[in-house]
Design a protein around this motif. Structure first.
Motif, short mmCIF file in Angstrom:
data_model
loop_
_atom_site.label_atom_id
_atom_site.label_comp_id
_atom_site.label_asym_id
_atom_site.label_seq_id
_atom_site.Cartn_x
_atom_site.Cartn_y
_atom_site.Cartn_z
N VAL A 344 52.54 -1.71 -61.79
CA VAL A 344 53.67 -0.78 -61.83
C VAL A 344 53.19 0.53 -62.44
N ASP A 345 53.04 1.56 -61.63
CA ASP A 345 52.49 2.82 -62.12
C ASP A 345 53.44 4.01 -61.93
N GLU A 346 54.67 3.70 -61.51
CA GLU A 346 55.64 4.77 -61.34
C GLU A 346 56.96 4.36 -61.99
N LYS A 347 57.77 5.35 -62.31
CA LYS A 347 59.08 5.09 -62.89
C LYS A 347 60.02 4.51 -61.84
N ASP A 348 60.85 3.57 -62.28
CA ASP A 348 61.92 3.01 -61.44
C ASP A 348 61.39 2.24 -60.23
N MET A 349 60.25 1.61 -60.36
CA MET A 349 59.77 0.74 -59.30
C MET A 349 60.46 -0.62 -59.42
N VAL A 350 60.43 -1.39 -58.34
CA VAL A 350 60.95 -2.76 -58.35
C VAL A 350 59.77 -3.72 -58.27
N LEU A 351 59.63 -4.57 -59.28
CA LEU A 351 58.58 -5.57 -59.28
C LEU A 351 59.17 -6.88 -58.78
N VAL A 352 58.77 -7.27 -57.58
CA VAL A 352 59.29 -8.49 -56.95
C VAL A 352 58.31 -9.63 -57.20
N LEU A 353 58.83 -10.74 -57.72
CA LEU A 353 57.98 -11.86 -58.11
C LEU A 353 58.32 -13.11 -57.30
N ASP A 354 57.29 -13.71 -56.75
CA ASP A 354 57.42 -14.93 -55.95
C ASP A 354 57.79 -16.10 -56.86
N MET A 355 58.96 -16.68 -56.65
CA MET A 355 59.43 -17.75 -57.53
C MET A 355 58.72 -19.08 -57.31
N ASN A 356 57.82 -19.13 -56.33
CA ASN A 356 56.93 -20.29 -56.21
C ASN A 356 55.76 -20.21 -57.18
N LEU A 357 55.57 -19.02 -57.79
CA LEU A 357 54.43 -18.82 -58.69
C LEU A 357 54.84 -18.68 -60.15
N PHE A 358 56.06 -18.25 -60.39
CA PHE A 358 56.44 -17.90 -61.76
C PHE A 358 57.72 -18.64 -62.17
N SER A 359 57.86 -18.85 -63.47
CA SER A 359 59.08 -19.47 -64.01
C SER A 359 60.05 -18.37 -64.44
N GLU A 362 59.10 -17.17 -67.95
CA GLU A 362 57.97 -16.24 -68.01
C GLU A 362 58.41 -14.83 -67.62
N ILE A 363 59.27 -14.73 -66.61
CA ILE A 363 59.77 -13.42 -66.17
C ILE A 363 60.59 -12.76 -67.27
N LEU A 364 61.49 -13.51 -67.87
CA LEU A 364 62.35 -12.97 -68.91
C LEU A 364 61.53 -12.51 -70.12
N GLU A 365 60.56 -13.30 -70.52
CA GLU A 365 59.74 -12.94 -71.68
C GLU A 365 58.90 -11.70 -71.39
N ALA A 366 58.33 -11.63 -70.20
CA ALA A 366 57.46 -10.49 -69.86
C ALA A 366 58.26 -9.19 -69.81
N PHE A 367 59.43 -9.21 -69.21
CA PHE A 367 60.22 -7.99 -69.11
C PHE A 367 60.81 -7.61 -70.46
N ASP A 368 61.16 -8.60 -71.26
CA ASP A 368 61.71 -8.31 -72.58
C ASP A 368 60.66 -7.69 -73.49
N ASN A 369 59.41 -8.07 -73.31
CA ASN A 369 58.33 -7.61 -74.18
C ASN A 369 57.49 -6.50 -73.55
N ARG A 370 57.98 -5.92 -72.47
CA ARG A 370 57.19 -4.92 -71.77
C ARG A 370 56.93 -3.71 -72.66
N VAL A 371 55.81 -3.05 -72.45
CA VAL A 371 55.47 -1.87 -73.23
C VAL A 371 55.22 -0.71 -72.26
N GLY A 372 56.04 0.33 -72.40
CA GLY A 372 55.84 1.52 -71.58
C GLY A 372 56.12 1.33 -70.11
N LYS A 373 56.87 0.29 -69.76
CA LYS A 373 57.17 0.04 -68.35
C LYS A 373 58.64 0.39 -68.09
#
Length: 396
Positions: A344-359, A362-373
């Motif tokens: 993600v290198d631009e403002k207001d992008m949509v990061l789409v995650l394949d739910m066959n790969l991620f829980s 994990e998604i909630l924790e990563a977005f909650d702890n994001r830095v500068g995103k």
């Protein structure tokens, strides 16, 4: 009696509802629970889709109740409650998803705090930011005035001016609250039997405030737990519509009339402010519609980063071409969500995650702890040929 009954009121949000149900079924593994969906006469094929994917015979039964009219949020919840058999009841919106540990964490909390009434949680907005309405203080006339006048936004951490949102409290700690959000309210059945369920005079909005405050006044302590869920914040509601504006502000007036009938002067002030804000919202809606029709407002294209399995890469590239989407398709077979966020290198992008790969966790924790995103959460369900974002749903 089951351990937990989950109640969802649905209205024309079939794809978001399916995501909510999938996440609940994952979070409910090992629990004796049931899910009751009560639909307020949707016209988008909600009943057919839900019944094709879920059943009352499943390990976690999903019971579908179809209303013949839109009965509103409170009345529909109460009707479903009559069919529920759980020791604990969870009222949750159909435009949410929960982490795999959400339900167990809340139930464990009740074992430690038997005096607890309603439990609310840490809700995240679609960009991972903290949703302030996750916890609210007592809805006094002064705190409501601060919220309506914008003082709570000017002083977001003030105990005095941001009391409505309890801005002075640490959002990462368990804390006592007065009001939980109707998007996620867990409550013991025994509390509802003693204090009553939703006041059905509230058609849409305000029911959660009224029920929370009534339970609080009944001697129970409501709590905020810093366990994460995502809330898309009203995908079934047109925030510019006359119906929304009227329902929201009328619900606020009904609450004040019910709980503060003696404070006629301050009530009159709040009454004036509410109608001024309603007029402002209606005026903005009309201006937006006119500008859009005149071609003065153009929809900006939002870039996408789609992180999917290797088997889905070519398919998602074709999907982007078909829908004329700007973005990148990444093979994320060996990645974590935090690694996907590096793309993600631009403002207001949509990061789409394949739910066959991620829980979900994990998604909630990563977005909650994001830095500068600054990106929005999107989810991809290959088996359902479905891609969801906070703004759009796509079928592959």
């Amino acid at each position: 009696m089951k351990q937990l009954s989950v109640i969802i009121v649905s209205y024309n949000v079939r794809h978001y509802l399916v995501q909510t149900l999938i996440s609940l079924c994952k979070a409910g593994q090992g629990l004796d629970m049931e899910i009751i969906v009560i639909d307020n006469m949707s016209v988008d094929g909600t009943e057919q889709l839900v019944k094709s994917l879920f059943s009352s015979e499943d390990e976690i039964p999903v019971i579908f109740i179809a209303n013949t009219a839109n009965e509103g949020f409170g009345k529909a919840n109460n009707k479903a409650l009559a069919h529920a058999s759980g020791e604990y009841i969870l009222f949750i919106n159909p435009d949410t998803f929960v982490g795999e540990d959400t339900l167990k964490t809340c139930l464990d909390f009740y074992r430690k705090r038997p005096e607890a009434g309603i439990c609310g949680v840490r809700m995240l907005n679609p960009d991972g930011s903290f949703a302030r309405e996750s916890r609210r203080g007592v809805p006094t006339l002064f705190s409501s005035f601060c919220r309506l006048s914008g003082l709570s936004n000017l002083f977001p951490q003030s105990r005095m001016f941001s009391g409505y949102y309890m801005g002075h409290m640490d959002e990462n700690r368990v804390c006592p609250i007065d009001v939980a959000s109707g998007a996620f309210m867990m409550v013991p059945r025994s509390v509802l039997e003693k204090e009553g369920a939703f006041d059905e005079r509230f058609f849409m909005y305000g029911e959660d405030v009224e029920l929370s405050w009534r339970i609080r006044k009944g001697g129970y302590q409501n709590y905020y737990l810093p366990v994460r869920i995502l809330h898309y914040k009203g995908e079934s509601t047109d925030k510019m519509s006359k119906t929304y504006i009227n329902s929201f502000y009328q619900a606020m007036l009904l609450f004040f009339r019910k709980h503060y009938p003696q404070a006629w002067f301050l009530y009159s002030c709040i009454y004036v402010i509410i109608y001024l804000l309603a007029f402002k919202a209606a005026f903005q809606a009309v201006v937006t519609i006119l500008l859009t029709r005149l071609g003065c407002v153009k929809e900006l294209k939002v870039p996408y980063v789609i992180c999917c399995s290797s088997a889905m890469v070519d398919r998602m590239k074709r999907f982007c071409e078909e829908y004329h989407l700007e973005g990148k398709v990444i093979n994320a077979d060996a990645m974590k969500v935090s690694q996907c966020m590096q793309w993600v290198d631009e403002k207001d992008m949509v990061l789409v995650l394949d739910m066959n790969l991620f829980s979900y966790q994990e998604i909630l924790e990563a977005f909650d702890n994001r830095v500068g995103k600054n990106c929005l959460i999107g989810t991809l369900y290959p088996q359902l040929n479905l891609l969801l974002t906070s703004k759009n749903t796509f079928t592959l």
